[in-house]
Design an enzyme around this catalytic site. Structure first.
Site, PDB file in Angstrom:
ATOM      1  N   LYS A   1       0.873   4.119  -3.115  1.00  0.00           N
ATOM      2  CA  LYS A   1       0.591   5.556  -3.014  1.00  0.00           C
ATOM      3  C   LYS A   1       1.766   6.377  -3.555  1.00  0.00           C
ATOM      4  O   LYS A   1       1.584   7.426  -4.165  1.00  0.00           O
ATOM      5  CB  LYS A   1       0.303   5.954  -1.558  1.00  0.00           C
ATOM      6  CG  LYS A   1      -0.951   5.329  -0.984  1.00  0.00           C
ATOM      7  CD  LYS A   1      -2.187   5.585  -1.822  1.00  0.00           C
ATOM      8  CE  LYS A   1      -2.629   7.033  -1.849  1.00  0.00           C
ATOM      9  NZ  LYS A   1      -3.803   7.219  -2.754  1.00  0.00           N
TER      10      LYS A   1
ATOM     11  N   TYR B   1       0.842  -1.206   0.000  1.00  0.00           N
ATOM     12  CA  TYR B   1       0.000   0.000   0.000  1.00  0.00           C
ATOM     13  C   TYR B   1       0.882   1.264   0.000  1.00  0.00           C
ATOM     14  O   TYR B   1       0.648   2.197  -0.771  1.00  0.00           O
ATOM     15  CB  TYR B   1      -0.944   0.008   1.214  1.00  0.00           C
ATOM     16  CG  TYR B   1      -1.691   1.315   1.330  1.00  0.00           C
ATOM     17  CD1 TYR B   1      -2.703   1.641   0.419  1.00  0.00           C
ATOM     18  CD2 TYR B   1      -1.368   2.256   2.318  1.00  0.00           C
ATOM     19  CE1 TYR B   1      -3.369   2.869   0.494  1.00  0.00           C
ATOM     20  CE2 TYR B   1      -2.032   3.467   2.395  1.00  0.00           C
ATOM     21  CZ  TYR B   1      -3.029   3.771   1.490  1.00  0.00           C
ATOM     22  OH  TYR B   1      -3.674   4.980   1.555  1.00  0.00           O
TER      23      TYR B   1
HETATM   24  P1  NAP Z   1     -12.149   4.174   0.865  1.00  0.00           P
HETATM   25  O1  NAP Z   1     -13.355   4.589   1.591  1.00  0.00           O
HETATM   26  O2  NAP Z   1     -11.855   2.712   0.754  1.00  0.00           O
HETATM   27  O3  NAP Z   1     -12.181   4.816  -0.589  1.00  0.00           O
HETATM   28  C1  NAP Z   1     -11.469   4.300  -1.675  1.00  0.00           C
HETATM   29  C2  NAP Z   1     -12.150   4.745  -2.951  1.00  0.00           C
HETATM   30  O4  NAP Z   1     -11.421   4.262  -4.079  1.00  0.00           O
HETATM   31  C3  NAP Z   1     -13.573   4.166  -3.069  1.00  0.00           C
HETATM   32  O5  NAP Z   1     -14.382   5.086  -3.742  1.00  0.00           O
HETATM   33  C4  NAP Z   1     -13.344   2.931  -3.923  1.00  0.00           C
HETATM   34  O6  NAP Z   1     -14.507   2.494  -4.617  1.00  0.00           O
HETATM   35  C5  NAP Z   1     -12.303   3.468  -4.902  1.00  0.00           C
HETATM   36  N1  NAP Z   1     -11.537   2.384  -5.527  1.00  0.00           N
HETATM   37  C6  NAP Z   1     -10.634   1.567  -4.935  1.00  0.00           C
HETATM   38  N2  NAP Z   1     -10.147   0.692  -5.831  1.00  0.00           N
HETATM   39  C7  NAP Z   1     -10.754   0.964  -7.020  1.00  0.00           C
HETATM   40  C8  NAP Z   1     -10.695   0.397  -8.334  1.00  0.00           C
HETATM   41  N3  NAP Z   1      -9.858  -0.624  -8.600  1.00  0.00           N
HETATM   42  N4  NAP Z   1     -11.473   0.922  -9.307  1.00  0.00           N
HETATM   43  C9  NAP Z   1     -12.324   1.964  -9.029  1.00  0.00           C
HETATM   44  N5  NAP Z   1     -12.419   2.550  -7.813  1.00  0.00           N
HETATM   45  C10 NAP Z   1     -11.657   2.048  -6.828  1.00  0.00           C
HETATM   46  O7  NAP Z   1     -10.853   4.799   1.526  1.00  0.00           O
HETATM   47  P2  NAP Z   1     -10.461   6.294   1.910  1.00  0.00           P
HETATM   48  O8  NAP Z   1      -9.814   6.192   3.226  1.00  0.00           O
HETATM   49  O9  NAP Z   1     -11.571   7.230   1.716  1.00  0.00           O
HETATM   50  O10 NAP Z   1      -9.322   6.583   0.823  1.00  0.00           O
HETATM   51  C11 NAP Z   1      -9.490   7.530  -0.207  1.00  0.00           C
HETATM   52  C12 NAP Z   1      -8.134   7.953  -0.691  1.00  0.00           C
HETATM   53  O11 NAP Z   1      -7.411   8.526   0.391  1.00  0.00           O
HETATM   54  C13 NAP Z   1      -7.267   6.821  -1.237  1.00  0.00           C
HETATM   55  O12 NAP Z   1      -6.518   7.333  -2.319  1.00  0.00           O
HETATM   56  C14 NAP Z   1      -6.352   6.510  -0.054  1.00  0.00           C
HETATM   57  O13 NAP Z   1      -5.142   5.920  -0.464  1.00  0.00           O
HETATM   58  C15 NAP Z   1      -6.137   7.903   0.493  1.00  0.00           C
HETATM   59  N6  NAP Z   1      -5.691   7.980   1.889  1.00  0.00           N
HETATM   60  C16 NAP Z   1      -6.456   7.489   2.894  1.00  0.00           C
HETATM   61  C17 NAP Z   1      -6.010   7.604   4.219  1.00  0.00           C
HETATM   62  C18 NAP Z   1      -6.834   7.103   5.375  1.00  0.00           C
HETATM   63  O14 NAP Z   1      -6.289   6.983   6.483  1.00  0.00           O
HETATM   64  N7  NAP Z   1      -8.123   6.843   5.228  1.00  0.00           N
HETATM   65  C19 NAP Z   1      -4.766   8.191   4.482  1.00  0.00           C
HETATM   66  C20 NAP Z   1      -4.008   8.684   3.419  1.00  0.00           C
HETATM   67  C21 NAP Z   1      -4.472   8.584   2.125  1.00  0.00           C
HETATM   68  P3  NAP Z   1     -15.551   1.481  -3.914  1.00  0.00           P
HETATM   69  O15 NAP Z   1     -16.277   2.280  -2.871  1.00  0.00           O
HETATM   70  O16 NAP Z   1     -16.441   1.065  -5.025  1.00  0.00           O
HETATM   71  O17 NAP Z   1     -14.738   0.366  -3.359  1.00  0.00           O
END
Ligand code: NAP
Length: 345
Positions: free
Chosen positions: A173, A169
């Protein structure tokens, strides 16, 4: 002067962070085209937002397909003023590190960036949701003699990345963000670019309706402790940095409002260090939980910052100009929403 609303294309609109971004974008007066994987997800989000006509959807089933975004941008490109690319897999329950994490992250970044460059001639700014994972990998983050800034890059190799899901992961990123900066140079683009690099993101779901039994990866850390008992062992598996989701959302919108100021910037979103024990300590301050959940060794993680690398994100804080939510507040708001939805508050 035209009073027409400007349009933002938001990828991964179903995501935890994305729905907060969506909330802020609509409140700021933008129209939003959200990409989702299915009609069910579109309908659920539309309902959350009162079926406003400012929000529409396109279907992008799998960002691992290099042409996944082409049709959507071909159709809507001329109307798109901004892109926020948030879609990327953030899960550790995967079968294949490369196929399930790295490929979609890297190809997704390339796909949306190329589609935007080709089909959106009026694009003014592109924001990518990167991560603190692109700043440093987990082992390097424990080197207390180091200081990380917005200029620091995770230098993990692909060979290290494919050994396990967590490293995978972190690498996914890093490569996803690098892809954006490299393509920007290669294609000599004329719009602004900002990377938002959040650490562990906590805070309530954008809507009570989004509270499910298992939450998104970062909030599940807090949710898991709500099911604990006073005897549950509080392990030391997590020592990291945190930020509240509402601050993360604001940091995605700010660059759209001032492209010049934020162009070329990486924003490290961290309000400080925490460990599992810090989360448990914060939860035990809530009257509804005190005496019912894990206690661990109170205050064991109070000095956790001394055990880890230093994060100097003063540039980010200066650019954004708003104070970040504290750990106590973000944990409280996350937990209270879950308790309320489950009829326990
Ligand atoms: P999340 O709720 O799991 O959101 C992930 C999103 O990406 C969902 O809309 C998911 O769609 C979509 N997605 C994943 N794989 C995909 C694929 N193969 N094709 C199309 N869509 C896909 O997680 P989140 O925490 O909100 O994360 C959002 C972003 O923030 C990501 O880029 C993550 O790396 C980044 N981020 C998160 C954190 C954290 O602590 N939460 C920290 C730093 C960065 P579905 O809903 O259909 O699965």
């Amino acid at each position: 002067m035209s009073t027409e609303k400007q349009t933002v294309f938001l990828s991964g609109a179903s995501g935890y962070i994305a729905q907060h971004i969506l909330k802020d974008l609509l409140a700021a007066g933008f129209k939003v085209i959200g990409s989702v994987r299915s009609e069910d997800k579109a309908q659920a989000i539309a309902k959350n937002f009162g079926n406003t006509e400012d929000l529409s959807f396109v279907y992008v089933k799998d960002i691992a397909d290099p042409k996944a975004f082409d049709a959507a941008f071909e159709e809507h490109g001329k109307n798109i003023d901004f892109v926020v690319h948030s879609a990327s897999p953030f899960r550790f329950d995967i079968n294949d590190v490369n196929e399930d994490l790295i490929v979609p992250a890297e190809i997704g970044s390339a796909g949306i960036f190329k589609a935007a460059t080709k089909y959106a001639p009026n694009l003014k700014h592109f924001v990518v949701t990167s991560s603190y994972a692109s700043i440093a990998d987990a082992p390097t983050d424990t080197k207390k003699e180091l200081t990380f800034t917005e200029k620091t890059w995770n230098d993990m190799t692909f060979e290290q990345a494919v050994t396990n899901a967590v490293d995978g992961y972190y690498y996914s990123k890093t490569i996803a963000e690098k892809t954006i900066w490299n393509l920007a140079k290669e294609l000599n683009v004329n719009f602004g670019i900002t990377a938002v690099n959040p650490s562990f993101v906590f805070g309530p779901q954008a809507f009570d309706a989004n509270v499910t039994k298992v939450l998104n990866t970062s909030c599940q850390i807090i949710n898991g402790f709500l099911d604990s008992t006073p005897e549950t062992v509080v392990d030391e598996s997590i020592k990291a940095a945190f930020v509240d989701v509402r601050d993360v959302a604001k940091a995605h919108v700010a660059p759209l409002l001032d492209s010049k100021k934020f162009n070329g910037e990486r924003l490290i979103l961290s309000q400080g260090r925490f460990g599992n024990q810090s989360v448990v300590d914060a939860l035990n301050k809530l009257p509804a939980l005190k005496g019912k959940i894990a206690v661990g060794t109170p205050h064991r993680d109070d000095e956790v910052a001394q055990e880890l690398a230093k994060i100097d994100n003063s540039r980010t804080k200066e650019l954004l100009g708003f104070p970040f939510v504290s750990l106590d507040e973000t944990v409280k708001d996350t937990a209270e929403q879950i308790l309320k939805v489950n009829g326990k508050l």
